[in-house]
Write an enzyme that holds these catalytic residues in place. Structure first.
Site, mmCIF file in Angstrom:
data_model
loop_
_atom_site.group_PDB
_atom_site.id
_atom_site.type_symbol
_atom_site.label_atom_id
_atom_site.label_comp_id
_atom_site.label_asym_id
_atom_site.label_seq_id
_atom_site.Cartn_x
_atom_site.Cartn_y
_atom_site.Cartn_z
ATOM 1 N N ALA A 189 0.868 -1.169 0.000
ATOM 2 C CA ALA A 189 0.000 0.000 0.000
ATOM 3 C C ALA A 189 0.910 1.225 0.000
ATOM 4 O O ALA A 189 2.065 1.159 0.435
ATOM 5 C CB ALA A 189 -0.888 -0.011 1.244
ATOM 6 N N GLY B 180 0.517 -4.827 0.890
ATOM 7 C CA GLY B 180 -0.682 -4.858 0.051
ATOM 8 C C GLY B 180 -0.453 -5.588 -1.263
ATOM 9 O O GLY B 180 -1.406 -6.099 -1.866
ATOM 10 N N GLU C 243 -0.971 -9.123 -0.479
ATOM 11 C CA GLU C 243 -2.412 -9.311 -0.273
ATOM 12 C C GLU C 243 -3.154 -9.347 -1.613
ATOM 13 O O GLU C 243 -4.118 -10.096 -1.783
ATOM 14 C CB GLU C 243 -2.942 -8.202 0.646
ATOM 15 C CG GLU C 243 -2.379 -8.359 2.065
ATOM 16 C CD GLU C 243 -2.539 -7.121 2.925
ATOM 17 O OE1 GLU C 243 -2.157 -6.015 2.458
ATOM 18 O OE2 GLU C 243 -3.029 -7.225 4.062
ATOM 19 N N GLU D 129 4.442 -4.861 7.328
ATOM 20 C CA GLU D 129 3.735 -3.720 7.937
ATOM 21 C C GLU D 129 4.224 -3.392 9.332
ATOM 22 O O GLU D 129 4.233 -2.225 9.734
ATOM 23 C CB GLU D 129 2.221 -4.004 7.972
ATOM 24 C CG GLU D 129 1.540 -3.967 6.614
ATOM 25 C CD GLU D 129 1.590 -5.287 5.871
ATOM 26 O OE1 GLU D 129 2.307 -6.204 6.306
ATOM 27 O OE2 GLU D 129 0.903 -5.401 4.843
HETATM 28 N N1 DAK Z 1 4.619 3.189 -0.886
HETATM 29 C C1 DAK Z 1 5.012 4.323 -1.498
HETATM 30 N N2 DAK Z 1 6.151 4.429 -2.226
HETATM 31 C C2 DAK Z 1 6.924 3.347 -2.327
HETATM 32 C C3 DAK Z 1 6.589 2.113 -1.696
HETATM 33 C C4 DAK Z 1 5.367 2.064 -0.959
HETATM 34 N N3 DAK Z 1 4.927 0.937 -0.367
HETATM 35 N N4 DAK Z 1 7.573 1.241 -1.970
HETATM 36 C C5 DAK Z 1 8.475 1.874 -2.733
HETATM 37 N N5 DAK Z 1 8.085 3.146 -2.953
HETATM 38 C C6 DAK Z 1 8.791 4.177 -3.739
HETATM 39 C C7 DAK Z 1 10.027 4.678 -2.984
HETATM 40 O O1 DAK Z 1 9.640 5.650 -2.058
HETATM 41 C C8 DAK Z 1 10.837 5.252 -4.130
HETATM 42 O O2 DAK Z 1 10.280 6.499 -4.523
HETATM 43 P P1 DAK Z 1 11.266 7.760 -4.843
HETATM 44 O O3 DAK Z 1 12.077 7.946 -3.612
HETATM 45 O O4 DAK Z 1 12.046 7.295 -6.034
HETATM 46 O O5 DAK Z 1 10.283 8.868 -5.144
HETATM 47 C C9 DAK Z 1 10.541 4.277 -5.275
HETATM 48 O O6 DAK Z 1 9.323 3.606 -4.920
HETATM 49 C C10 DAK Z 1 11.626 3.238 -5.446
HETATM 50 O O7 DAK Z 1 11.812 2.595 -4.183
HETATM 51 P P2 DAK Z 1 13.250 2.485 -3.465
HETATM 52 O O8 DAK Z 1 14.148 3.589 -3.916
HETATM 53 O O9 DAK Z 1 12.998 2.329 -2.020
HETATM 54 O O10 DAK Z 1 13.773 1.118 -4.095
HETATM 55 P P3 DAK Z 1 14.809 0.088 -3.434
HETATM 56 O O11 DAK Z 1 15.137 -0.895 -4.508
HETATM 57 O O12 DAK Z 1 15.912 0.790 -2.726
HETATM 58 O O13 DAK Z 1 13.928 -0.674 -2.319
HETATM 59 C C11 DAK Z 1 11.979 -1.821 -1.448
HETATM 60 C C12 DAK Z 1 12.849 -1.477 -2.696
HETATM 61 C C13 DAK Z 1 10.731 -2.555 -1.948
HETATM 62 C C14 DAK Z 1 12.789 -2.770 -0.519
HETATM 63 C C15 DAK Z 1 11.642 -0.511 -0.699
HETATM 64 O O14 DAK Z 1 11.098 0.402 -1.643
HETATM 65 C C16 DAK Z 1 10.658 -0.718 0.388
HETATM 66 O O15 DAK Z 1 11.007 -1.208 1.463
HETATM 67 N N6 DAK Z 1 9.391 -0.306 0.138
HETATM 68 C C17 DAK Z 1 8.358 -0.385 1.146
HETATM 69 C C18 DAK Z 1 7.900 -1.820 1.303
HETATM 70 C C19 DAK Z 1 6.840 -1.921 2.348
HETATM 71 O O16 DAK Z 1 7.056 -1.629 3.535
HETATM 72 N N7 DAK Z 1 5.666 -2.363 1.912
HETATM 73 C C20 DAK Z 1 4.534 -2.509 2.784
HETATM 74 C C21 DAK Z 1 3.799 -1.229 2.753
HETATM 75 S S1 DAK Z 1 2.608 -1.175 4.056
HETATM 76 C C22 DAK Z 1 -4.109 -0.526 6.285
HETATM 77 C C23 DAK Z 1 -4.239 -0.670 4.928
HETATM 78 C C24 DAK Z 1 -3.251 -1.264 4.218
HETATM 79 C C25 DAK Z 1 -2.121 -1.693 4.859
HETATM 80 C C26 DAK Z 1 -1.986 -1.543 6.220
HETATM 81 C C27 DAK Z 1 -2.993 -0.984 6.935
HETATM 82 N N8 DAK Z 1 -5.122 0.150 6.997
HETATM 83 C C28 DAK Z 1 -5.762 1.217 6.322
HETATM 84 C C29 DAK Z 1 -5.327 -0.097 8.365
HETATM 85 C C30 DAK Z 1 -1.068 -2.195 4.083
HETATM 86 C C31 DAK Z 1 0.155 -1.763 4.346
HETATM 87 C C32 DAK Z 1 1.266 -1.945 3.470
HETATM 88 O O17 DAK Z 1 1.208 -2.548 2.402
#
Ligand code: DAK
Length: 260
Positions: free
Chosen positions: A66, A111, A114, A134
């Protein structure tokens, strides 16, 4: 006008949905979810649909979760709306009457995982990474991860992945039953489309009935699921395609299904 965040392509009954925000690793924001909702609704109303493939644009990610930037501005009410939207869209994708296949071509986190779990079948590239990270953000899965991951890989493995936020490579994802098979990245979409075309060539009502019986049966006691199978099996004998399929076997020729 900005690019669509969900691309829809169709070929011989197989629709491909591509999440298209490669600059943010295809993260799911509200715009993506609304566009996905629209695309899925259109597919649900298409009687010629035989199978759906879901994948991510760019070479790096299926969906990296997400959108964290969007969520960082939320309070509880906005979070509830966002989670409800995500749940509704993923439930609609899961409920499509035809097989839905995820072609996971890179990061498949939060997400994104998911989203993949809402698909019947998950195939992955050798570059894929799965996880529910998360808790790293002080959050928990919000689009069904606590429910669908536990059903797919068992409660204990799902709990371990969710509590630790660790990433799983493609080969381990196969071992734990999350992914069915792994292909080199360059071959993934081709192999998945071959599989979808193979499914599309089978008796359409039979494939739809099989999906319905599996899905409904999983939510029901075994006896209820078995009763449903008897009903759906028997109903197929009313279709011209079942006559054709069995007749073709007897006549030692390929069957020609007409979705009738
Ligand atoms: N959201 C927004 N932007 C994201 C992103 C994300 N999940 N993942 C990557 N990006 C963006 C980065 O910010 C970066 O943007 P710029 O800085 O270039 O503008 C671009 O994509 C490239 O990413 P990186 O530069 O970070 O690329 P790397 O190869 O260095 O790293 C990575 C790749 C996948 C390891 C890293 O990007 C990363 O850790 N991303 C986040 C992964 C993550 O934590 N995913 C889970 C997200 S939380 C809920 C509803 C839904 C959810 C929870 C609660 N409620 C409403 C209660 C769900 C939650 C989630 O899914």
């Amino acid at each position: 006008m900005s690019d669509p965040t969900v691309l829809v392509a169709a070929d011989a009954g197989v629709a491909t949905l591509t999440i298209n925000r490669p600059s943010a690793l295809n993260a799911l924001n509200s715009t993506v979810l609304v566009e996905l909702d629209r695309a899925v609704s259109a597919l649900a109303a298409d009687p010629s649909l035989r199978a759906v493939v879901v994948t991510g644009a760019g070479g790096k990610a299926f969906v990296a979760g997400a959108d964290i930037v969007e969520m960082s501005a939320y309070g509880p009410q906005a979070a509830r709306r966002f989670a409800s939207l995500g749940h509704r869209v993923l439930a609609a994708l899961e409920a499509l009457p035809v097989p839905v296949i995820a072609a996971v071509n890179g990061f498949c986190l939060g997400g994104g995982c998911e989203l993949a779990l809402s698909c019947d079948l998950i195939y992955a590239s050798d570059t894929a990474r799965f996880g529910q990270p998360e808790v790293n953000l002080g959050l928990m899965p919000g689009f069904g991860g606590t429910q669908r991951l536990a059903r797919r890989v068992g409660a204990a493995r799902a709990a371990e992945l969710i509590y630790t936020a660790r990433q799983v490579k493609a080969d381990e994802a196969v071992r734990i039953g999350l992914v069915l098979d792994v292909f080199p990245l360059a071959d993934l979409l081709g192999r998945v489309h071959e599989m979808a075309a193979g499914i599309a060539a089978k008796g359409p009502a039979a494939v739809r009935a099989s999906k319905l019986a599996i899905a409904r049966g999983l939510d029901a006691p075994l006896a209820v699921g078995n009763a449903l199978e008897i009903e759906t099996f028997a109903n197929l004998f009313d279709t011209a395609d079942a006559r054709e399929g069995m007749q073709a076997f007897v006549e030692k020729r390929p069957a020609h299904f007409r979705n009738a």
